[in-house]
Design a protein around this motif. Sequence first.
Motif, PDB file in Angstrom:
ATOM      1  N   UNK A 117       0.865  -1.180   0.000  1.00  0.00           N
ATOM      2  CA  UNK A 117       0.000   0.000   0.000  1.00  0.00           C
ATOM      3  C   UNK A 117       0.908   1.239   0.000  1.00  0.00           C
ATOM      4  N   UNK A 118       1.566   1.501  -1.120  1.00  0.00           N
ATOM      5  CA  UNK A 118       2.610   2.535  -1.130  1.00  0.00           C
ATOM      6  C   UNK A 118       2.102   3.966  -1.070  1.00  0.00           C
ATOM      7  N   UNK A 119       0.815   4.191  -1.320  1.00  0.00           N
ATOM      8  CA  UNK A 119       0.291   5.562  -1.336  1.00  0.00           C
ATOM      9  C   UNK A 119      -0.330   5.987  -0.011  1.00  0.00           C
ATOM     10  N   UNK A 120      -0.253   5.145   0.991  1.00  0.00           N
ATOM     11  CA  UNK A 120      -0.855   5.501   2.278  1.00  0.00           C
ATOM     12  C   UNK A 120      -0.126   6.673   2.924  1.00  0.00           C
ATOM     13  N   UNK A 121      -0.887   7.478   3.644  1.00  0.00           N
ATOM     14  CA  UNK A 121      -0.318   8.517   4.489  1.00  0.00           C
ATOM     15  C   UNK A 121      -0.103   7.943   5.891  1.00  0.00           C
ATOM     16  N   UNK A 122       0.767   8.550   6.679  1.00  0.00           N
ATOM     17  CA  UNK A 122       1.002   8.016   8.034  1.00  0.00           C
ATOM     18  C   UNK A 122      -0.274   7.846   8.849  1.00  0.00           C
ATOM     19  N   UNK A 123      -1.222   8.759   8.698  1.00  0.00           N
ATOM     20  CA  UNK A 123      -2.459   8.662   9.477  1.00  0.00           C
ATOM     21  C   UNK A 123      -3.369   7.521   9.018  1.00  0.00           C
ATOM     22  N   UNK A 124      -3.060   6.913   7.859  1.00  0.00           N
ATOM     23  CA  UNK A 124      -3.869   5.810   7.350  1.00  0.00           C
ATOM     24  C   UNK A 124      -3.507   4.469   7.976  1.00  0.00           C
ATOM     25  N   UNK A 125      -2.326   4.376   8.547  1.00  0.00           N
ATOM     26  CA  UNK A 125      -1.771   3.077   8.921  1.00  0.00           C
ATOM     27  C   UNK A 125      -2.655   2.328   9.911  1.00  0.00           C
ATOM     28  N   UNK A 126      -3.098   3.018  10.958  1.00  0.00           N
ATOM     29  CA  UNK A 126      -3.887   2.340  11.996  1.00  0.00           C
ATOM     30  C   UNK A 126      -5.131   1.678  11.419  1.00  0.00           C
ATOM     31  N   UNK A 127      -5.829   2.372  10.554  1.00  0.00           N
ATOM     32  CA  UNK A 127      -7.058   1.834   9.988  1.00  0.00           C
ATOM     33  C   UNK A 127      -6.771   0.811   8.892  1.00  0.00           C
ATOM     34  N   UNK A 128      -5.971   1.202   7.907  1.00  0.00           N
ATOM     35  CA  UNK A 128      -5.826   0.390   6.698  1.00  0.00           C
ATOM     36  C   UNK A 128      -5.000  -0.869   6.944  1.00  0.00           C
ATOM     37  N   UNK A 129      -3.903  -0.757   7.659  1.00  0.00           N
ATOM     38  CA  UNK A 129      -3.034  -1.916   7.853  1.00  0.00           C
ATOM     39  C   UNK A 129      -3.392  -2.660   9.139  1.00  0.00           C
ATOM     40  N   UNK A 130      -3.269  -2.007  10.277  1.00  0.00           N
ATOM     41  CA  UNK A 130      -3.582  -2.694  11.534  1.00  0.00           C
ATOM     42  C   UNK A 130      -5.063  -3.062  11.621  1.00  0.00           C
ATOM     43  N   UNK A 131      -5.925  -2.134  11.238  1.00  0.00           N
ATOM     44  CA  UNK A 131      -7.359  -2.399  11.314  1.00  0.00           C
ATOM     45  C   UNK A 131      -7.793  -3.519  10.388  1.00  0.00           C
ATOM     46  N   UNK A 132      -7.265  -3.540   9.178  1.00  0.00           N
ATOM     47  CA  UNK A 132      -7.627  -4.595   8.231  1.00  0.00           C
ATOM     48  C   UNK A 132      -7.138  -5.954   8.711  1.00  0.00           C
ATOM     49  N   UNK A 133      -5.917  -5.997   9.219  1.00  0.00           N
ATOM     50  CA  UNK A 133      -5.383  -7.273   9.704  1.00  0.00           C
ATOM     51  C   UNK A 133      -6.259  -7.824  10.831  1.00  0.00           C
ATOM     52  N   UNK A 134      -6.619  -6.962  11.758  1.00  0.00           N
ATOM     53  CA  UNK A 134      -7.446  -7.404  12.884  1.00  0.00           C
ATOM     54  C   UNK A 134      -8.826  -7.862  12.420  1.00  0.00           C
ATOM     55  N   UNK A 135      -9.409  -7.121  11.471  1.00  0.00           N
ATOM     56  CA  UNK A 135     -10.755  -7.432  10.991  1.00  0.00           C
ATOM     57  C   UNK A 135     -10.785  -8.708  10.160  1.00  0.00           C
TER      58      UNK A 135
END
Length: 228
Positions: A117-135
């Motif tokens: 996900x190379x276009x993510x901004x730092x504020x996206x990480x919690x939702x997009x990466x950590x949140x997706x993995x958990x979900x």
Amino acid sequence: MLTNPSDPDRILIEVDDVEHDLLPAEFAPYAPQLRTILDWARVYLTRPHESLGRKGSVCPFVQASIDRRKFYLAVFPGRPRDLGDVATALLPYRDWFLDLAPRAQAGSQLATILVLFPDLLPDDIDLVIDGSQETLKTDYVERGLMIGEFHDGPPDKGGLWNPDFRPLNSPVPLLAIRHMVPTDFPFLRDSRDHTLAYLRQFASQVPSSVREAMAHALVRDGLEVGSR
């Protein structure tokens, strides 16, 4: 480069594609990030680390995965709108992975797909990466798969042998898909459903290194080996 026979727009990039500049046009703008992740895999994942807390490389499977041509990369361009976008984007790779590396096939545990996900901004990480993995984790675990989150946040999760070490640190945010293996139980023990999924796969193969944790989980959840 591999093209999904069921979805010609879905592509997996191989190591040779990155090394020899053979990327399709839509992925060419992400060549630097793809090279960065390949270098990270070779320099970090395949080698020991002084803070790891055990002997051996950070990931014991990656070098063989690269050598056996089972190390695949994909790119999610742009920023997903929500977790649904991520789940939809990963679904074809999840199903394709099971076709590329069926569990019964020799060496299937070496296969991995890294979705960058190379276009993510730092504020996206919690939702997009950590949140997706958990979900998504339970869905993947039920299928005998693991989904891992990597980013330079730094990651919240410490190492199994050194809780101060952050083994999931990567220079480009990504989600990784691979087969569950018997030594994965420490990543699954906090959930009754995950413990059950693990037992369905490995009840007769529980390694000695995780038997104590397994015994505690069985008592906690009122389970027995052979539970369904």
